[in-house]
Scaffold this motif. Structure first.
Motif, PDB file in Angstrom:
ATOM      1  N   GLN A   7       0.821  -1.205   0.000  1.00  0.00           N
ATOM      2  CA  GLN A   7       0.000   0.000   0.000  1.00  0.00           C
ATOM      3  C   GLN A   7       0.865   1.270   0.000  1.00  0.00           C
ATOM      4  OE1 GLN A   7      -3.037  -0.104   3.013  1.00  0.00           O
ATOM      5  NE2 GLN A   7      -3.616   2.024   2.551  1.00  0.00           N
ATOM      6  N   LEU A   8       1.933   1.190   0.843  1.00  0.00           N
ATOM      7  CA  LEU A   8       2.859   2.326   0.887  1.00  0.00           C
ATOM      8  C   LEU A   8       3.476   2.580  -0.491  1.00  0.00           C
ATOM      9  CD1 LEU A   8       4.802   1.819   4.224  1.00  0.00           C
ATOM     10  CD2 LEU A   8       3.429   3.811   3.569  1.00  0.00           C
ATOM     11  N   GLU A   9       3.844   1.465  -1.130  1.00  0.00           N
ATOM     12  CA  GLU A   9       4.457   1.579  -2.462  1.00  0.00           C
ATOM     13  C   GLU A   9       3.496   2.275  -3.422  1.00  0.00           C
ATOM     14  OE1 GLU A   9       5.360  -2.116  -4.340  1.00  0.00           O
ATOM     15  OE2 GLU A   9       6.633  -1.173  -5.856  1.00  0.00           O
ATOM     16  N   GLN A  10       2.242   1.805  -3.423  1.00  0.00           N
ATOM     17  CA  GLN A  10       1.236   2.397  -4.306  1.00  0.00           C
ATOM     18  C   GLN A  10       1.084   3.891  -4.056  1.00  0.00           C
ATOM     19  OE1 GLN A  10       0.137   1.013  -6.929  1.00  0.00           O
ATOM     20  NE2 GLN A  10       1.218  -0.852  -6.296  1.00  0.00           N
ATOM     21  N   GLU A  11       1.009   4.224  -2.757  1.00  0.00           N
ATOM     22  CA  GLU A  11       0.845   5.624  -2.364  1.00  0.00           C
ATOM     23  C   GLU A  11       2.003   6.476  -2.883  1.00  0.00           C
ATOM     24  OE1 GLU A  11      -0.961   5.123   1.972  1.00  0.00           O
ATOM     25  OE2 GLU A  11       0.524   6.753   1.836  1.00  0.00           O
ATOM     26  N   ALA A  12       3.221   5.976  -2.597  1.00  0.00           N
ATOM     27  CA  ALA A  12       4.424   6.720  -2.989  1.00  0.00           C
ATOM     28  C   ALA A  12       4.463   6.907  -4.506  1.00  0.00           C
ATOM     29  CB  ALA A  12       5.675   5.999  -2.528  1.00  0.00           C
ATOM     30  N   ALA A  14       2.052   6.897  -6.617  1.00  0.00           N
ATOM     31  CA  ALA A  14       0.989   7.801  -7.058  1.00  0.00           C
ATOM     32  C   ALA A  14       1.388   9.255  -6.812  1.00  0.00           C
ATOM     33  CB  ALA A  14      -0.306   7.481  -6.333  1.00  0.00           C
ATOM     34  N   LYS A  15       2.014   9.487  -5.625  1.00  0.00           N
ATOM     35  CA  LYS A  15       2.417  10.866  -5.315  1.00  0.00           C
ATOM     36  C   LYS A  15       3.516  11.352  -6.258  1.00  0.00           C
ATOM     37  CE  LYS A  15       0.827  11.480  -0.666  1.00  0.00           C
ATOM     38  NZ  LYS A  15       1.136  11.376   0.747  1.00  0.00           N
ATOM     39  N   ILE A  16       4.418  10.390  -6.567  1.00  0.00           N
ATOM     40  CA  ILE A  16       5.493  10.753  -7.509  1.00  0.00           C
ATOM     41  C   ILE A  16       4.888  11.121  -8.860  1.00  0.00           C
ATOM     42  CG2 ILE A  16       7.475   9.876  -8.818  1.00  0.00           C
ATOM     43  CD1 ILE A  16       8.072   8.126  -6.304  1.00  0.00           C
ATOM     44  N   GLU A  17       3.935  10.328  -9.252  1.00  0.00           N
ATOM     45  CA  GLU A  17       3.281  10.532 -10.547  1.00  0.00           C
ATOM     46  C   GLU A  17       2.703  11.945 -10.681  1.00  0.00           C
ATOM     47  OE1 GLU A  17       3.358   8.209 -13.009  1.00  0.00           O
ATOM     48  OE2 GLU A  17       2.513   9.830 -14.227  1.00  0.00           O
ATOM     49  N   VAL A  18       2.063  12.415  -9.599  1.00  0.00           N
ATOM     50  CA  VAL A  18       1.404  13.731  -9.714  1.00  0.00           C
ATOM     51  C   VAL A  18       2.316  14.909  -9.370  1.00  0.00           C
ATOM     52  CG1 VAL A  18      -0.908  12.793  -9.330  1.00  0.00           C
ATOM     53  CG2 VAL A  18       0.432  13.630  -7.381  1.00  0.00           C
ATOM     54  N   ALA A  19       3.516  14.626  -8.821  1.00  0.00           N
ATOM     55  CA  ALA A  19       4.403  15.739  -8.449  1.00  0.00           C
ATOM     56  C   ALA A  19       4.729  16.573  -9.688  1.00  0.00           C
ATOM     57  CB  ALA A  19       5.690  15.201  -7.835  1.00  0.00           C
ATOM     58  N   SER A  20       4.707  17.902  -9.482  1.00  0.00           N
ATOM     59  CA  SER A  20       4.925  18.729 -10.675  1.00  0.00           C
ATOM     60  C   SER A  20       6.256  19.470 -10.639  1.00  0.00           C
ATOM     61  CB  SER A  20       3.771  19.716 -10.843  1.00  0.00           C
ATOM     62  OG  SER A  20       3.727  20.545  -9.704  1.00  0.00           O
ATOM     63  N   VAL A  30      11.655  12.181   1.075  1.00  0.00           N
ATOM     64  CA  VAL A  30      11.871  12.244   2.523  1.00  0.00           C
ATOM     65  C   VAL A  30      10.753  11.499   3.263  1.00  0.00           C
ATOM     66  CG1 VAL A  30      12.043  13.801   4.509  1.00  0.00           C
ATOM     67  CG2 VAL A  30      13.180  14.381   2.345  1.00  0.00           C
ATOM     68  N   ALA A  31       9.515  11.734   2.809  1.00  0.00           N
ATOM     69  CA  ALA A  31       8.363  11.150   3.517  1.00  0.00           C
ATOM     70  C   ALA A  31       8.386   9.613   3.496  1.00  0.00           C
ATOM     71  CB  ALA A  31       7.070  11.666   2.895  1.00  0.00           C
ATOM     72  N   TYR A  32       8.758   9.034   2.339  1.00  0.00           N
ATOM     73  CA  TYR A  32       8.659   7.566   2.232  1.00  0.00           C
ATOM     74  C   TYR A  32       9.963   6.834   2.462  1.00  0.00           C
ATOM     75  CZ  TYR A  32       3.866   8.082   0.863  1.00  0.00           C
ATOM     76  OH  TYR A  32       2.544   8.386   0.883  1.00  0.00           O
ATOM     77  N   LEU A  33      11.070   7.415   2.008  1.00  0.00           N
ATOM     78  CA  LEU A  33      12.335   6.688   2.118  1.00  0.00           C
ATOM     79  C   LEU A  33      13.223   7.201   3.240  1.00  0.00           C
ATOM     80  CD1 LEU A  33      13.269   6.436  -1.695  1.00  0.00           C
ATOM     81  CD2 LEU A  33      12.021   4.780  -0.303  1.00  0.00           C
ATOM     82  N   GLY A  34      12.850   8.382   3.795  1.00  0.00           N
ATOM     83  CA  GLY A  34      13.694   9.008   4.814  1.00  0.00           C
ATOM     84  C   GLY A  34      13.770   8.198   6.106  1.00  0.00           C
ATOM     85  N   LYS A  35      14.662   8.651   6.992  1.00  0.00           N
ATOM     86  CA  LYS A  35      14.887   7.931   8.256  1.00  0.00           C
ATOM     87  C   LYS A  35      13.654   7.830   9.125  1.00  0.00           C
ATOM     88  CE  LYS A  35      19.808   8.241   9.158  1.00  0.00           C
ATOM     89  NZ  LYS A  35      20.370   9.474   8.555  1.00  0.00           N
ATOM     90  N   LYS A  36      12.815   8.873   8.996  1.00  0.00           N
ATOM     91  CA  LYS A  36      11.613   8.837   9.831  1.00  0.00           C
ATOM     92  C   LYS A  36      10.402   8.344   9.052  1.00  0.00           C
ATOM     93  CE  LYS A  36      13.224  12.366  12.934  1.00  0.00           C
ATOM     94  NZ  LYS A  36      13.681  13.746  12.660  1.00  0.00           N
ATOM     95  N   GLY A  37      10.653   7.806   7.874  1.00  0.00           N
ATOM     96  CA  GLY A  37       9.545   7.401   7.017  1.00  0.00           C
ATOM     97  C   GLY A  37       8.962   6.040   7.412  1.00  0.00           C
ATOM     98  N   PRO A  38       7.808   5.696   6.859  1.00  0.00           N
ATOM     99  CA  PRO A  38       7.107   4.458   7.205  1.00  0.00           C
ATOM    100  C   PRO A  38       7.887   3.204   6.813  1.00  0.00           C
ATOM    101  CG  PRO A  38       6.042   5.569   5.363  1.00  0.00           C
ATOM    102  CD  PRO A  38       7.079   6.497   5.875  1.00  0.00           C
ATOM    103  N   LYS A  71      11.355   5.072  -9.679  1.00  0.00           N
ATOM    104  CA  LYS A  71      10.273   5.931 -10.135  1.00  0.00           C
ATOM    105  C   LYS A  71      10.634   7.407  -9.907  1.00  0.00           C
ATOM    106  CE  LYS A  71       5.973   6.732 -11.430  1.00  0.00           C
ATOM    107  NZ  LYS A  71       5.471   6.436 -12.763  1.00  0.00           N
ATOM    108  N   LEU A  72      11.247   7.669  -8.719  1.00  0.00           N
ATOM    109  CA  LEU A  72      11.663   9.038  -8.411  1.00  0.00           C
ATOM    110  C   LEU A  72      12.668   9.547  -9.442  1.00  0.00           C
ATOM    111  CD1 LEU A  72      12.222   9.135  -4.535  1.00  0.00           C
ATOM    112  CD2 LEU A  72      11.016  10.866  -5.864  1.00  0.00           C
TER     113      LEU A  72
END
Ligand code: DAH
Length: 345
Positions: A7-12, A14-20, A30-38, A71-72
């Motif tokens: 689910q996290l993967e899907q979310e990440a 999707a967010k990458i996809e829409v980032a402009s 930072v949110a997904y891969l960072g030290k404090k990420g899920p 993807k990033l």
């Protein structure tokens, strides 16, 4: 846990996809891969798993991280490509636009007259000489037989820099300079240049104007040589049918002195407005070099003689081209100058 990861993967993704922009992408990183990420949190929780499950989950977490990272990177490349495209479009030049026409200039009428006279005299064996515009009182006056206090200086008042330096009032000082330079050798020179006088500007007067001086020094130089030379020049400048006339005159640096007139080129001598109904037009001053001037220039007047002449360039140009106001030469108006474009070669 597997479910959570997916689910996290899907979310990440999707967010990458829409980032402009890159900033948004970085936030996702930072949110997904960072030290404090899920995902890091999930990794920390791996201790609770059974030894059989651990490698499986480890592999899965790595795959998710790789997918998100990939993807990033793709998206970063895509955004950068887009930015370049935009910049190229913004900076595009339309090569089909017509070029700006280059305006071809043309010679100033005064330059034309000077060059024409120079050419003529060079063909007769003269050298072109020059002298400074800021001149010594000595060369402008004294060496030309105009000592301090001489009344003829009054006609040539000028701008003084110091007691002894001034803006030259005529090109005649080049005579005195050249004689010293030539050190006793015979010579022929023609010297054009700017001169200055304290004058109120009007249609026929200018505080700055141009002259051309001629000087020949040698053995057996006679008045007839002067006359022949002036005659040649008058015909070349104003037409083969021109006649010249010499009138007695006075200049401190020549003896005898003359003024030269040419027969009127408009009416041929019968009288008109150009010649003020006299049939003749005054062109220049001339004479045989005064013995004092030769002597001051280092030439023995018993052995050497010479002739000299001096003329105003504006006056010649005004007559030749029918210019009515001397100030036209100095207003820098292209409409005036460009009229002389194709009048002659
Ligand atoms: N220098 C004189 C002037 O400015 C013109 C002139 C007259 C020059 C006679 C000469 C000359 O060389 O011989 O009015």
């Amino acid at each position: 846990m597997e479910q959570q990861l997916k689910q996290l993967e899907q979310e990440a993704l999707a967010k990458i996809e829409v980032a402009s922009n890159l900033k948004e992408l970085n936030e996702v990183r930072v949110a997904y891969l960072g030290k404090k990420g899920p995902i890091t949190d999930l990794l920390k929780g791996m201790g609770k798993l059974s030894p059989e499950e651990r490698p499986k989950m480890g592999a899965l977490v790595n795959t998710v991280r790789e997918n998100v990272t990939e993807k990033l990177e793709q998206k970063v490349a895509q955004l950068e490509e887009l930015a370049i495209q935009e910049q190229l479009e913004k900076e595009a030049i339309d090569v089909t636009l017509p070029g700006r026409p280059v305006r071809i200039g043309n010679r100033h009428p005064l330059t034309r007259v000077v060059e024409e006279i120079e050419d003529l005299f060079i063909a007769m064996g003269y050298e072109v000489a020059e002298g400074p515009e800021v001149e010594k009182d000595y060369f402008n006056f004294e060496a030309l037989n105009l000592p301090k206090g001489h009344p003829a200086r009054d006609m040539q008042d000028t701008f003084y820099i110091t007691e002894e330096t001034l803006l030259r009032t005529h090109t005649s000082p080049v005579q005195a300079r050249t004689m010293l330079e030539k050190n006793g050798e015979p010579f022929r020179i023609i010297c054009p240049g700017k001169v200055f006088r304290r004058d109120n500007d009007d249609a026929t007067h200018s505080h700055q104007f141009m002259q051309i001086e001629g000087l020949v020094v040698g053995e057996n130089i006679r008045m007839s040589d002067l006359k022949g030379t002036l005659n040649t020049m008058a015909k070349k400048m104003f037409g083969e049918e021109r006649e010249i006339r010499l009138r007695p005159s006075f200049f401190p640096f020549t003896e005898p002195s003359v003024e030269m007139d040419i027969s009127c080129f408009k009416c041929g001598g019968s009288g008109c407005n150009v010649c003020k109904h006299t049939g003749w037009i005054e062109i220049l001053g001339a004479g045989m070099v005064h013995p004092n001037v030769l002597e001051m220039g280092g030439y023995d007047p018993k052995k050497y003689s010479g002739f000299a002449f001096g003329m105003g360039v504006e006056r010649i140009a005004m007559l030749k081209y029918g210019v009515e106001d001397i100030r036209h030469f100095y207003t820098n108006d292209n409409r005036f100058v460009s009229q002389f474009h194709r009048t002659e070669g």
